[in-house]
Design a protein around this motif. Structure first.
Motif, short mmCIF file in Angstrom:
data_model
loop_
_atom_site.label_atom_id
_atom_site.label_comp_id
_atom_site.label_asym_id
_atom_site.label_seq_id
_atom_site.Cartn_x
_atom_site.Cartn_y
_atom_site.Cartn_z
N PHE A 124 -18.04 -4.35 -10.69
CA PHE A 124 -17.46 -5.26 -11.67
C PHE A 124 -16.19 -5.91 -11.14
N CYS A 125 -15.37 -5.12 -10.46
CA CYS A 125 -14.11 -5.63 -9.91
C CYS A 125 -14.36 -6.79 -8.95
N PHE A 126 -15.24 -6.59 -7.99
CA PHE A 126 -15.48 -7.64 -7.00
C PHE A 126 -16.30 -8.80 -7.58
N VAL A 169 -8.42 -1.47 -12.78
CA VAL A 169 -7.26 -2.33 -13.04
C VAL A 169 -7.49 -3.71 -12.42
N GLY A 170 -7.95 -3.73 -11.17
CA GLY A 170 -8.18 -5.00 -10.49
C GLY A 170 -9.26 -5.84 -11.17
N GLY A 171 -10.34 -5.20 -11.58
CA GLY A 171 -11.42 -5.92 -12.24
C GLY A 171 -11.00 -6.47 -13.59
N ALA A 172 -10.26 -5.67 -14.35
CA ALA A 172 -9.80 -6.13 -15.66
C ALA A 172 -8.81 -7.28 -15.52
N ILE A 205 0.31 -3.57 -18.31
CA ILE A 205 -0.41 -3.08 -19.48
C ILE A 205 -1.74 -2.45 -19.07
N LEU A 206 -2.46 -3.14 -18.20
CA LEU A 206 -3.75 -2.62 -17.75
C LEU A 206 -3.60 -1.30 -17.01
N THR A 207 -2.58 -1.22 -16.16
CA THR A 207 -2.33 0.03 -15.43
C THR A 207 -2.03 1.16 -16.40
N GLY A 208 -1.25 0.86 -17.43
CA GLY A 208 -0.94 1.87 -18.44
C GLY A 208 -2.17 2.34 -19.20
#
Length: 267
Positions: free
Chosen positions: A151-153, A105-108, A24-27
């Motif tokens: 934000f991701c890290f 995507v990774g952070g979310a 979903i996030l990737t989309g």
């Protein structure tokens, strides 16, 4: 292994749930990328993109990290992450923006899994939706700004720290937390305040003993040393800002102390 006490834990997200949320996030991020492309924003330098791109281009071409007097963040971490893509794409800004979209995507996902540790899927999904459909996320997720990679890290740091506090000590998880925190700080320097807060909370709640304590102290010391050397080196880069302890660090520390207290009560 030490345990933080008897608590009733929520069931962790299953592999199927993680895959579903990732899809979903990737989309959603892909839709933002398509929208940016349709409106001419993809492949165009926006805000600080142009300055960051020049730094990464020089790094890819000359292996030299040099600044232009405009970059105020640490940025070295993002520059190193983007360098291979810059070499392959001949410093295409669209490719750099693609790197940031990937970290979005990774952070979310890390954000969802962190909230999921404390709440049920519906609540975690609702909280994540507020982030994803907010007025700013789609724009900076398709830029080359430092906000989303940091934000991701930072969220990986929080996720690892939360699981350590909730479930007890894990050497691998603690090392991952510290590495992610240092990388976050190498992108936006105040991310190091978050890492320091997470280390203190893990010490207070996970209570490592014996060999675990040795791993804790050694990793924490190595992280502090790496962060200190990075800041010292970054302060000496020509055309860069003196890093010091800016006001944003102090304000961030105040918020993190308040947040740490709230998390401690919730856990």
């Amino acid at each position: 292994m030490t345990a933080p006490g008897s608590r009733q834990h929520l069931q962790e997200a299953s592999r199927r749930e993680v895959l579903l949320v990732t899809g979903i996030l990737t989309g959603v991020v892909a839709l933002y990328v398509v929208n940016a492309g349709m409106h001419g924003a993809l492949g165009a330098s926006r805000n600080d993109d142009w300055a960051y791109l020049r730094v990464v281009s020089r790094l890819a071409e000359t292996n030299e990290f040099s600044l232009d007097g405009w970059t105020h963040m640490a940025f070295i971490g993002q520059a190193l992450l983007a360098r291979p893509i810059a070499k392959l794409s001949e410093s295409s800004i669209a490719a750099m923006q693609g790197v940031v979209a990937f970290t979005a995507v990774g952070g979310a996902l890390a954000c969802y899994l962190t909230i999921r540790t404390l709440a049920r899927p519906f609540i975690a999904g609702g909280a994540l939706a507020l982030l994803m459909i907010g007025p700013i996320f789609g724009s900076i997720a398709t830029s080359f700004m430092t906000d989303v990679p940091a934000f991701c890290f930072q969220m990986v740091t929080v996720l690892c720290g939360t699981r350590l506090v909730r479930s007890g000590w894990s050497s691998g998880l603690f090392v991952t937390m510290c590495v992610a925190g240092v990388v976050a700080g190498s992108i936006r320097d105040y991310g190091l305040v978050l890492l320091a807060t997470a280390i203190v909370l893990v010490w207070l709640h996970a209570r490592p003993i014996g060999r675990e304590r040795t791993v804790f102290l050694g990793t924490a010391f190595a992280s502090g040393l790496a962060a200190g050397l990075m800041l010292l080196w970054r302060a000496g880069v020509p055309n860069g800002d003196p890093m010091g302890v800016p006001l944003t660090w102090i304000l961030t520390l105040e918020h993190l102390v308040d947040g740490a207290r709230a998390v401690s009560r919730a856990l």
